[in-house]
Each structure stands twice: as structure tokens, then as C-alpha cells.
Design a protein around this motif. Structure first.
Motif, PDB file in Angstrom:
ATOM      1  N   SER A   1       0.832  -1.193   0.000  1.00  0.00           N
ATOM      2  CA  SER A   1       0.000   0.000   0.000  1.00  0.00           C
ATOM      3  C   SER A   1       0.874   1.253   0.000  1.00  0.00           C
ATOM      4  O   SER A   1       2.010   1.234   0.465  1.00  0.00           O
ATOM      5  CB  SER A   1      -0.918   0.026   1.222  1.00  0.00           C
ATOM      6  N   ARG A   2       0.310   2.339  -0.512  1.00  0.00           N
ATOM      7  CA  ARG A   2       0.989   3.622  -0.409  1.00  0.00           C
ATOM      8  C   ARG A   2       0.937   4.126   1.041  1.00  0.00           C
ATOM      9  O   ARG A   2       0.077   3.723   1.813  1.00  0.00           O
ATOM     10  CB  ARG A   2       0.321   4.641  -1.331  1.00  0.00           C
ATOM     11  N   GLN A   3       1.835   5.018   1.350  1.00  0.00           N
ATOM     12  CA  GLN A   3       1.793   5.673   2.645  1.00  0.00           C
ATOM     13  C   GLN A   3       0.544   6.546   2.729  1.00  0.00           C
ATOM     14  O   GLN A   3       0.067   7.063   1.709  1.00  0.00           O
ATOM     15  CB  GLN A   3       3.040   6.537   2.850  1.00  0.00           C
ATOM     16  N   PRO A   4      -0.021   6.718   3.918  1.00  0.00           N
ATOM     17  CA  PRO A   4      -1.235   7.549   4.049  1.00  0.00           C
ATOM     18  C   PRO A   4      -1.010   8.947   3.478  1.00  0.00           C
ATOM     19  O   PRO A   4       0.034   9.567   3.711  1.00  0.00           O
ATOM     20  CB  PRO A   4      -1.483   7.582   5.561  1.00  0.00           C
ATOM     21  N   TYR A   5      -1.986   9.412   2.747  1.00  0.00           N
ATOM     22  CA  TYR A   5      -1.913  10.730   2.113  1.00  0.00           C
ATOM     23  C   TYR A   5      -2.364  11.797   3.112  1.00  0.00           C
ATOM     24  O   TYR A   5      -3.313  11.605   3.880  1.00  0.00           O
ATOM     25  CB  TYR A   5      -2.805  10.753   0.875  1.00  0.00           C
ATOM     26  N   ASN A   6      -1.700  12.931   3.096  1.00  0.00           N
ATOM     27  CA  ASN A   6      -2.049  14.029   3.998  1.00  0.00           C
ATOM     28  C   ASN A   6      -3.349  14.693   3.530  1.00  0.00           C
ATOM     29  O   ASN A   6      -3.367  15.374   2.505  1.00  0.00           O
ATOM     30  CB  ASN A   6      -0.920  15.050   4.051  1.00  0.00           C
TER      31      ASN A   6
ATOM     32  N   PHE B   1      -3.483  20.303 -14.675  1.00  0.00           N
ATOM     33  CA  PHE B   1      -4.216  19.197 -14.044  1.00  0.00           C
ATOM     34  C   PHE B   1      -3.207  18.202 -13.485  1.00  0.00           C
ATOM     35  O   PHE B   1      -2.177  17.930 -14.109  1.00  0.00           O
ATOM     36  CB  PHE B   1      -5.113  18.493 -15.061  1.00  0.00           C
ATOM     37  N   LYS B   2      -3.521  17.641 -12.317  1.00  0.00           N
ATOM     38  CA  LYS B   2      -2.643  16.611 -11.752  1.00  0.00           C
ATOM     39  C   LYS B   2      -3.490  15.547 -11.071  1.00  0.00           C
ATOM     40  O   LYS B   2      -4.357  15.850 -10.247  1.00  0.00           O
ATOM     41  CB  LYS B   2      -1.664  17.213 -10.749  1.00  0.00           C
ATOM     42  N   LEU B   3      -3.235  14.287 -11.432  1.00  0.00           N
ATOM     43  CA  LEU B   3      -3.736  13.139 -10.690  1.00  0.00           C
ATOM     44  C   LEU B   3      -2.627  12.736  -9.733  1.00  0.00           C
ATOM     45  O   LEU B   3      -1.554  12.321 -10.161  1.00  0.00           O
ATOM     46  CB  LEU B   3      -4.080  11.990 -11.645  1.00  0.00           C
ATOM     47  N   ILE B   4      -2.877  12.874  -8.433  1.00  0.00           N
ATOM     48  CA  ILE B   4      -1.824  12.707  -7.436  1.00  0.00           C
ATOM     49  C   ILE B   4      -1.712  11.240  -7.043  1.00  0.00           C
ATOM     50  O   ILE B   4      -2.602  10.680  -6.399  1.00  0.00           O
ATOM     51  CB  ILE B   4      -2.109  13.594  -6.207  1.00  0.00           C
ATOM     52  N   ASN B   5      -0.624  10.628  -7.452  1.00  0.00           N
ATOM     53  CA  ASN B   5      -0.452   9.188  -7.249  1.00  0.00           C
ATOM     54  C   ASN B   5      -0.432   8.823  -5.770  1.00  0.00           C
ATOM     55  O   ASN B   5      -0.995   7.810  -5.360  1.00  0.00           O
ATOM     56  CB  ASN B   5       0.842   8.729  -7.934  1.00  0.00           C
ATOM     57  N   ASP B   6       0.205   9.645  -4.957  1.00  0.00           N
ATOM     58  CA  ASP B   6       0.302   9.345  -3.525  1.00  0.00           C
ATOM     59  C   ASP B   6      -1.058   9.308  -2.844  1.00  0.00           C
ATOM     60  O   ASP B   6      -1.195   8.737  -1.759  1.00  0.00           O
ATOM     61  CB  ASP B   6       1.184  10.382  -2.829  1.00  0.00           C
ATOM     62  N   SER B   7      -2.052   9.930  -3.462  1.00  0.00           N
ATOM     63  CA  SER B   7      -3.380   9.977  -2.843  1.00  0.00           C
ATOM     64  C   SER B   7      -4.189   8.712  -3.079  1.00  0.00           C
ATOM     65  O   SER B   7      -5.238   8.521  -2.455  1.00  0.00           O
ATOM     66  CB  SER B   7      -4.157  11.180  -3.374  1.00  0.00           C
TER      67      SER B   7
ATOM     68  N   VAL C   1      -2.694 -10.883 -16.475  1.00  0.00           N
ATOM     69  CA  VAL C   1      -1.743 -10.717 -15.381  1.00  0.00           C
ATOM     70  C   VAL C   1      -1.344  -9.249 -15.325  1.00  0.00           C
ATOM     71  O   VAL C   1      -1.449  -8.529 -16.313  1.00  0.00           O
ATOM     72  CB  VAL C   1      -0.495 -11.605 -15.555  1.00  0.00           C
ATOM     73  N   TRP C   2      -0.905  -8.816 -14.163  1.00  0.00           N
ATOM     74  CA  TRP C   2      -0.513  -7.431 -14.002  1.00  0.00           C
ATOM     75  C   TRP C   2       0.553  -7.330 -12.928  1.00  0.00           C
ATOM     76  O   TRP C   2       0.800  -8.277 -12.186  1.00  0.00           O
ATOM     77  CB  TRP C   2      -1.719  -6.560 -13.646  1.00  0.00           C
ATOM     78  N   THR C   3       1.166  -6.179 -12.842  1.00  0.00           N
ATOM     79  CA  THR C   3       2.218  -5.974 -11.861  1.00  0.00           C
ATOM     80  C   THR C   3       1.593  -5.643 -10.511  1.00  0.00           C
ATOM     81  O   THR C   3       0.748  -4.753 -10.418  1.00  0.00           O
ATOM     82  CB  THR C   3       3.150  -4.820 -12.277  1.00  0.00           C
ATOM     83  N   GLU C   4       2.021  -6.381  -9.474  1.00  0.00           N
ATOM     84  CA  GLU C   4       1.567  -6.037  -8.130  1.00  0.00           C
ATOM     85  C   GLU C   4       2.067  -4.641  -7.758  1.00  0.00           C
ATOM     86  O   GLU C   4       1.336  -3.849  -7.172  1.00  0.00           O
ATOM     87  CB  GLU C   4       2.095  -7.062  -7.119  1.00  0.00           C
ATOM     88  N   LYS C   5       3.304  -4.354  -8.101  1.00  0.00           N
ATOM     89  CA  LYS C   5       3.841  -3.026  -7.836  1.00  0.00           C
ATOM     90  C   LYS C   5       3.219  -2.033  -8.814  1.00  0.00           C
ATOM     91  O   LYS C   5       2.821  -2.389  -9.912  1.00  0.00           O
ATOM     92  CB  LYS C   5       5.360  -3.034  -7.959  1.00  0.00           C
TER      93      LYS C   5
END
Length: 870
Positions: free
Chosen positions: A60-65, A291-297, A445-449
Motif C-alpha cells: 500500500s501507499r503511505q497515508p496521504y495528507n 491538471f494533476k492526478l496525485i499518485n500518492d493519494s 496478469v498485471w504488476t503487483e507493484k
């Protein structure tokens, strides 16, 4: 699946194995089905062995602020407005749709088409697709799964607005959320006493308690003697909600109790429900809208992993009353007219920067002839107003889609909506078709990462009179110059560049006393190269760029060139050093070409360590295609795509070699023109990683090269190079496409020295067609020649070079070079282009020196309309 409580947490290959077992249970066997069953078992075992190698776990990603976000229900206004001197950005807080008003042109652009009673799908802003093993990715739109329920929040920072969407999740209670059976002791000693205690003081609970006890009835299993309370069937959503509230809110019954009771009585616990979160950010600038889609979110789960996200599909869209077109930089550029009556054609779809050799489904058979999207952008003209949508970050993980959404009534077209949008890949994915008798099964199939890049783009709006694709090219060029991707201008001379690639050696089979052996034959040796150059110089040809292919390492299909091994029949090290000195003396640029991404045969490489891996856990070996079967021809020389991180060391090695040989310039056959991933579990490389390695390798070595040539370059290569060869002069002729235009050349002209494809190798068109394309696009001439006659190559794997014998092309090349120089197209810049007929076969091009030329491809002629011929 009633006995598999943790099915949705299993790795994908175990899910597949389980589904196969379920199929087998219900199989009524006969001889044909036995064969099909065997195929399924082989398929399952193969898949298990492939996928079980993947011990990468979902991370999982780190929690987003999320500090500062205000929930939708707490917003006290219907609109949020951002403004500057040129634009007003207005967003509806009830729908999150927005519009942009251009105070200069008066145009208003919207995130959805104009009109009322729009279909739900054309009002969509973003669509998440999540992965499924045996099916295509499942779509979840924000309108139906977020906005409808008010599950989003806002955060304003300076001149930016960020929206955090929660998509999916449980929106209503169902019978699956209730225990179907409850042990007697738990029911009578915990649940009922708790409810009765509340009912004494709560009339609503008191009324509902009677309903509760009629729905949960005591039942005795006669065969086992076991007693329990059993939930009767119920269809009423209100009734289900009453039971749920009594159990989980009032009685103290918990989700842990539910899981325990379901397990005790053999019921599957409630299925996991896909729930996602992501944030987008709009920033208003004087150029337009960022425009930005924020990956960390992004929030996702191991059960439901995001494949890709569609972004603003109907921004700027027209309807049935609109006139205009979509411009896509496919090849040189193509137009899709709003009213082309091709509404049922397959939509345009293509990965930016081309196919990926690590994706086996794209290389399993001969691909259709097509051009790449080399510039990550598109444009739209709607009713005389124009914008472009360019990608600043994430282009290599993006596909571009364009087409029509239509509405018919009694076979009469009632409305249509043009769309053009980006699909951003969070993960890479591949598929394999397992074929059986009478049925096929696709396994994905797909990448887990996941890819960690943000998707960042910019909407820019054309002002002034150039509300067309020329205006699009001009603002895009200004953007690229401002970013340092293109030069503001380069030194143009009176004469154009004459690009000539000479072919060196090739491998062939000979026999000694009946025993076959391989040897290298020469098509052009170093002495013959001098002879050809002398002939060109004697004809007055100037600005020659001489590149050399197949000059070492066994010729045109070379072994990996990190170590250079000369073939004496073509030229020794001494011969090539002498050639380099001779060319420098005669002011001829010498650019010996190398493969960086490609190795023919496994000589000089370790396949296990150096070659890209597919998602099926094998290194990728490729072959030329058989034109009859369209399948890989395993009788040809195998070749390998190298892992991108190898390129850094490769460039350092080749830098040392070139310095040693006296070579001060370099040409790349495959570097900067293709982009590959690699899916080795210990060295996962996404396409954006490959770009980073490309930039690193050239940043560390390019100072050693006076000039760098790249063939068919992708945009990220432009800051590093001097010459662009094989730049497409037309677009892919898809059914939905209406015309080809020189959009790419309008962007490059005056900043880059570029040429089209080699006249004599690209034989799908005539010599005169190539000449007219050079005039239309401002492209320098490009040829590929050999000194020896190549008729003997027609029955070999080098047959694509059959038309390179230089004496067949010399006179036409010299005459065309002189003719185009006299026109004056190379001493100026391409500034305008007009289409005069529907299919784009008659055009007018204009250069900055007022040279205007009408070109007619129907009769392969051109006419100078204005300007002075030099």
C-alpha cells in the motif's frame, strides 16, 4: 465458493485454480469434454507455475495528507471560482464539473458537452478500472460511485483546487450483511436481552423487535439434532435495514460475530467491496489550466488493484450541432473530423510512445503498419475555438483515445459526442489466450507493484486568428522551447542536409566440404564508402550526414555492441579511423550507428540478467515476422531487447570506444525511439524508469559527441540530439482518420534538423510521393545505400534492404537535392499548412520566406504560388 471464505484475498493464480476446480465439479464428462478438461488442467498448471514465481506482495501507499479537506456536506457554496487576468475557472460543487472562460477569446470550455438530458456516460469525469484475472478490468465512474453519494471533499490552496474522491464502497445494506444463522445461546442470552432492555425506553426499537423475532426463527436440524436461529428470506430493503440496525447498532452484535457465525455454519462472509480513493488538483495559470492526478493519494486494496484511470473524457467535446476536429500527433499528425460520418468506426486508441516489447500480447504476431505518437499531446477545434492538452509527467504510462459516442432512435442519429482523452496506467498488464476445443480463455496478469509517477497535464488555449492545427503547433512549440526540450532556433543554411546511411556487412551461410558455416559479407566497405562520398561531393552535394549501419559485430544484425569487433571485410579499426579522418577533412559529418536497446544473438550478453522479462516470467526473445503467416519466423536471427538500466554502462563503454577510433559523433538506430518495460521480480522497470535511464546515460556521455542522431525520436530524446531521422511524414490511415497533416513538422521546423524516411527503403510509396512529402513537411532528404548490388538479399532475412544499390538511386537523389534547395524550403521555416479537399490530397504549404507551394498528390505535382526560387 461457499466454503472459501478468503477467496477474495487469494493471489490471482490461486483464484484461477479455484475457478477451474469449480468448472470441473460441474462437468458432465464425455470424450470431447475430457480433452477440453485436459486443456484446462494444462492451462491451470502452467499458469500456476508461472504466477507462483511471483513472491512480490501488494504494498500500500503511505497515508496521504488530507489535512484541510472539507467534506461535500460541509461546503456552503454551489461554486468554487479561480481567476486570473485571462481565465475564470468555475467548478460546481454538486457535480465537480467545471468550465473555463477565456477572457481574451470569449470561449467557454466545459468538462462535459453542451446540452440538456445528456446520457450519464458523457457526463463522466473520471473512471477507475480495477483488475480481474479472467475478465476485462471492471469500470467504476466517479459520478455513480462517488458524486451521487456526496463522497468527496475539497481543499483550496492559493490558485489551486484539489478534490478527493472516494469511489465505490458499500452504499446500501443487503441480506449478505446479515447472519443467516445464529447460535441459540448467542441469540437468546446476548441479542434478545440487549434489545429488550433498549425497547423498554424506545418505542421504535420495541415495534421493530417483534418484526425481528418473526424473521429469525428457531430451527432444528432433524438429521443432526442441532438447533439455531435461521433468517427467513426477505426482499424488502427497509426490512433488511431494520434487522441490520437492531443487530449491529443496538444489540452489540459485531462484524467479528458475523464472520464467526458464517464460518460456523458454512456460509461465505460478505464479499469484499471495491473501494478506492484518489485526488485531482486543478491549478489556474496564465497559460491555461494545469491538471494533476496525485499518485500518492490513491487508496486501493490487494483484492481490488487499479489497472488504469480515464481522465476527463468529454472535456471540450462537441455535439451533433458542432463543427471541428480532433488533432492527434500520430506519425506526422492526423485529423478526425466531427462530422465525418464514421461514427461506428473503431475508436482511435494508441499507447503514447509506441508498443512495449515486454508486453507479449503486442508482439505475438505481426503488428499492423502504423506510426507512433511521438509527442504526448492532442488538440481539439470546436466551432472555431482551439485548445491543446499536453502531458507534462506520466506520458510513457498513458494511452490516447478518441472517437464518437452516439445516440440513435429508430436507426436515426439523434446526437453524437466527440471524445478525446488520456488513459493513465497505474500498473502494466498483459494477457494470454489459452485455446481449447470450442472455447478460449483469456488470462490477465498485471504488476503487483504500481507506477509511482503523478499524471500531470496542461490545457492551453489558442488565442488570435490561428484557431486551427497551425495555432496548436505554435503554442506547443513555444511550450517546448520554454521547457528546454526544443531549441528556440538552429542555424539554417541555404542548403538542406543530405542524410545517407551506408550498409556495411551481413551474415550469410557458406559451406566448406559440405559443412555449413557462417561468415560476414560486405555490402559497403570503407574504401567504397569514400568512393560514394567522392561522387556526391563532385556533384556539388553539401551538408552530408554519413551514417554507417552494420559496420561491426557481424553486420546489420549485430551482436551486442558494448564490445566492438570489427569485420575486416567491411573495415578494420584502422580503416574506420582513416575513413573518419577523410570525412572530417571533406566537411562530411560521420555518425556510425549503434543499437543500444537491441542485441542479435546471445553473444556478448547474459540473457538471464540483461534481457527484458515478460510478465510470464521469461526473458523476451524475438524474431523477424514471416510475412505469409504473420507469426515470428524462428529460422531468422533471434534478437533481444536489453534492460534499460544496462544502457548507462553501455553508453560509457561506447563513449570510450568512439574516442579511441576518432569518432566524434554517433547515431542511434533504436535508442530514443522505443521504450520498453521489464518485469523481472528483482528488477521491475516501468517505461518511465526507462526514460530516466536514457536521460542519465546521455547526460553522462553526450559531451563526448559533437552531434547525435536519433531515428524516429520520441519527445524525450529531443533535448539530447542534433538530427532527427525517419520522422514520419504522414499519419496512420485508420478508418476513423480523415487526413494526415504535418503537425509534428510545424512544431519542429526552425528548431530541429529533421528528415523523413529513406526514399528508397520506404517503398510503399513512389519516389515522387516522397519528394512531395519533403516539400510539404520541410523534411531533409534521407537515403540508405549499399555499394554492392543487393539482388542477392531478396531470398534472405535481409530482404528489406533489396532496394539499396546506390547506382539505382544516385542520379534521382542528386537531382532532387538540387531541386529542393533551389525551392528555398531549407533556408526558411514551415509556418502554415492548408487542406484544399476532403481527403487531404491537395494542400498548400507556406514558409516564412513567403514561399507558398500547392501540392497535388493525385497527379504527383507541385506548383509554386508565391516566393522566389533560389
Amino acid at each position: 465458493m461457499a466454503n472459501i471464505n478468503n477467496y477474495y484475498t487469494l493471489p490471482f493464480y490461486k483464484k484461477v485454480m479455484y475457478k477451474i476446480k469449480e468448472k470441473i465439479k460441474n462437468f458432465k464428462l464425455n470424450y470431447v469434454k475430457l480433452i477440453v478438461l485436459a486443456v484446462f488442467l494444462i492451462f491451470g498448471a502452467t499458469l500456476y507455475l508461472i504466477a507462483a514465481k511471483d513472491d512480490n506482495q501488494f504494498v500500500s501507499r503511505q497515508p496521504y495528507n488530507t489535512e484541510g479537506f472539507i467534506e461535500k456536506d460541509d461546503i456552503d457554496k454551489d461554486n468554487v471560482t479561480l481567476s486570473n487576468t485571462r481565465f475564470n475557472f468555475i467548478l460546481d460543487t454538486n457535480t465537480t464539473h467545471f468550465s473555463i472562460q477565456d477572457n481574451v477569446t470569449g470561449a467557454i470550455w466545459s468538462s462535459k458537452p453542451d446540452g440538456s438530458n445528456l446520457p450519464e456516460d458523457v457526463k463522466e469525469l473520471f473512471t477507475i478500472y480495477y483488475e480481474r484475472t479472467l475478465e476485462s478490468p471492471k469500470a467504476m465512474g466517479v459520478n455513480a460511485e462517488s458524486i451521487k453519494y456526496g463522497n468527496y471533499a475539497f481543499r483550496e490552496i492559493e490558485n489551486s483546487l484539489e478534490i478527493l474522491y472516494t469511489v465505490g464502497g458499500k452504499h446500501e445494506t443487503s441480506i449478505d450483511d446479515l447472519p443467516r444463522m445464529i447460535p441459540v445461546e448467542k441469540f437468546e442470552q446476548r441479542i434478545i436481552p440487549a434489545l429488550q432492555a433498549i425497547a423498554d425506553n424506545d418505542s421504535k426499537v420495541r415495534r421493530n423487535l417483534k418484526f425481528f423475532t418473526t424473521q429469525y426463527t428457531l430451527y432444528k436440524n432433524e438429521s443432526t439434532g442441532e438447533t439455531y436461529y435461521y433468517l427467513r428470506d426477505i426482499d424488502s430493503s427497509d426490512g433488511i435495514q431494520i434487522l441490520y440496525d437492531l443487530l449491529f447498532i443496538h444489540s452489540g452484535y459485531t462484524q467479528d460475530d458475523l464472520i464467526e457465525d458464517n464460518k460456523t455454519f458454512g456460509f461465505e462472509s460478505a464479499k469484499a467491496i471495491p473501494t478506492f480513493q484518489f485526488s485531482v488538483k486543478y491549478t489556474l495559470t496564465n497559460e491555461g489550466l494545469d491538471f494533476k492526478l496525485i499518485n500518492d493519494s490513491i487508496v486501493e486494496s490487494s483484492e481490488f488493484q487499479i489497472a488504469y484511470i480515464d481522465i476527463l473524457p468529454y472535456f471540450g467535446s462537441g455535439n451533433i450541432d458542432s463543427n471541428g476536429y480532433v488533432m492527434i500527433p500520430d506519425g506526422s499528425g492526423v485529423l478526425i473530423d466531427f462530422n465525418n460520418n464514421k461514427y461506428t468506426s473503431l475508436p482511435y486508441s494508441k499507447r503514447i510512445y509506441g508498443a512495449d516489447n515486454a508486453i507479449s500480447s503486442t508482439t505475438a504476431k505481426t503488428p499492423e503498419p502504423q506510426e507512433n505518437i511521438t509527442l504526448p499531446m492532442y488538440g481539439m477545434n470546436n466551432n472555431g475555438e482551439t485548445f491543446i492538452h499536453l502531458i507534462e509527467e506520466g506520458a510513457s504510462m498513458t494511452s490516447l483515445y478518441s472517437g464518437f459516442k452516439t445516440e440513435y432512435s429508430s436507426n436515426i442519429l439523434k446526437n453524437k459526442y466527440v471524445y478525446s482523452y488520456y488513459r493513465y496506467f497505474i500498473r502494466e498488464r498483459d494477457a494470454y489466450i489459452f485455446s481449447g476445443i470450442g472455447s478460449d480463455q483469456q488470462v490477465t496478469v498485471w504488476t503487483e507493484k504500481f507506477n509511482t509517477e503523478d499524471f500531470s497535464s496542461k490545457l492551453m488555449f489558442v488565442e488570435g486568428d490561428e484557431q486551427n492545427y497551425v495555432g496548436m503547433a505554435n503554442i506547443y512549440k513555444d511550450y517546448l522551447v520554454d521547457k528546454g526540450i526544443l531549441k528556440a532556433d538552429f542555424d539554417k543554411t541555404k542548403n538542406g542536409t543530405f542524410n545517407l546511411a551506408l550498409l556495411g556487412g551481413y551474415k550469410t551461410t557458406d559451406h566448406f566440404m559440405g559443412i555449413p558455416y557462417e561468415k560476414v559479407e560486405s555490402l559497403t566497405n570503407t574504401n567504397q564508402a569514400k568512393e560514394i562520398v567522392d561522387e556526391l561531393l563532385n556533384e556539388g552535394i553539401q551538408n552530408i550526414n554519413l551514417s554507417y549501419q552494420g559496420w561491426a559485430n557481424d553486420g546489420l544484425k549485430p551482436t551486442y555492441m558494448s564490445n566492438i569487433n570489427f569485420n575486416s571485410i567491411v573495415g578494420t579499426k584502422k580503416n574506420f579511423t582513416e575513413l573518419a579522418n577523410y570525412l572530417k577533412t571533406n566537411n562530411v559529418n560521420f555518425l556510425p550507428e549503434v543499437y543500444v536497446n537491441t542485441a542479435y544473438t546471445d553473444k556478448n550478453i547474459k540473457v538471464k540478467d540483461d534481457v527484458i522479462y515478460s510478465m510470464f516470467w521469461s526473458s523476451v526473445t524475438r524474431y523477424d515476422y514471416n510475412q505469409a503467416t504473420l507469426l515470428p519466423d524462428h529460422s531468422t536471427t533471434p534478437y533481444y531487447s536489453m534492460i534499460a538500466n544496462n544502457s548507462v554502462d553501455f553508453m560509457k563503454d561506447i563513449e570510450k570506444e568512439y574516442i579511441d577510433y576518432g569518432f566524434d559523433s554517433i547515431g542511434f538506430i533504436d535508442y530514443g525511439s522505443e521504450l520498453n518495460s521489464s518485469f523481472h521480480k528483482e528488477n521491475l522497470i516501468f517505461r518511465n524508469d526507462s526514460i530516466n535511464y536514457f536521460n542519465q546515460s546521455l547526460n553522462e556521455t553526450k559531451e563526448s559527441f559533437n552531434e547525435i542522431m536519433v531515428r524516429n525520436p520520441l519527445m524525450f530524446a529531443y533535448p539530447h540530439m542534433t538530427y532527427a531521422l525517419d520522422v514520419a511524414t504522414s499519419g496512420t490511415n485508420y478508418q476513423i482518420v480523415d487526413q494526415s497533416i504535418p503537425f509534428v513538422q510545424l512544431v519542429l521546423s526552425g528548431s530541429v534538423d529533421y528528415s523523413g524516411k529513406a526514399f528508397n527503403v520506404d517503398d510503399s510509396k513512389s519516389f515522387d510521393w516522397h519528394k512531395l512529402k519533403a516539400i510539404e513537411t520541410g523534411s531533409n532528404l534521407n537515403f540508405t545505400w549499399s555499394y554492392e548490388n543487393t539482388v542477392q538479399l531478396t531470398t534472405t532475412e535481409y530482404s528489406n534492404y533489396y532496394s539499396t544499390y546506390y547506382k539505382n538511386w544516385f542520379d534521382d537523389a542528386v537531382n532532387t537535392y538540387k531541386e529542393l534547395n533551389e525551392l528555398g524550403i531549407y533556408s526558411s521555416q514551415l509556418v502554415n499548412h492548408e487542406i484544399l479537399n476532403n481527403d487531404g490530397t491537395v494542400v498548400i504549404v507556406t514558409y516564412a520566406n513567403n514561399l507558398s507551394i500547392k501540392i497535388d498528390y493525385n497527379n504527383l505535382t507541385y506548383e509554386v504560388l508565391s516566393g522566389v526560387i533560389l
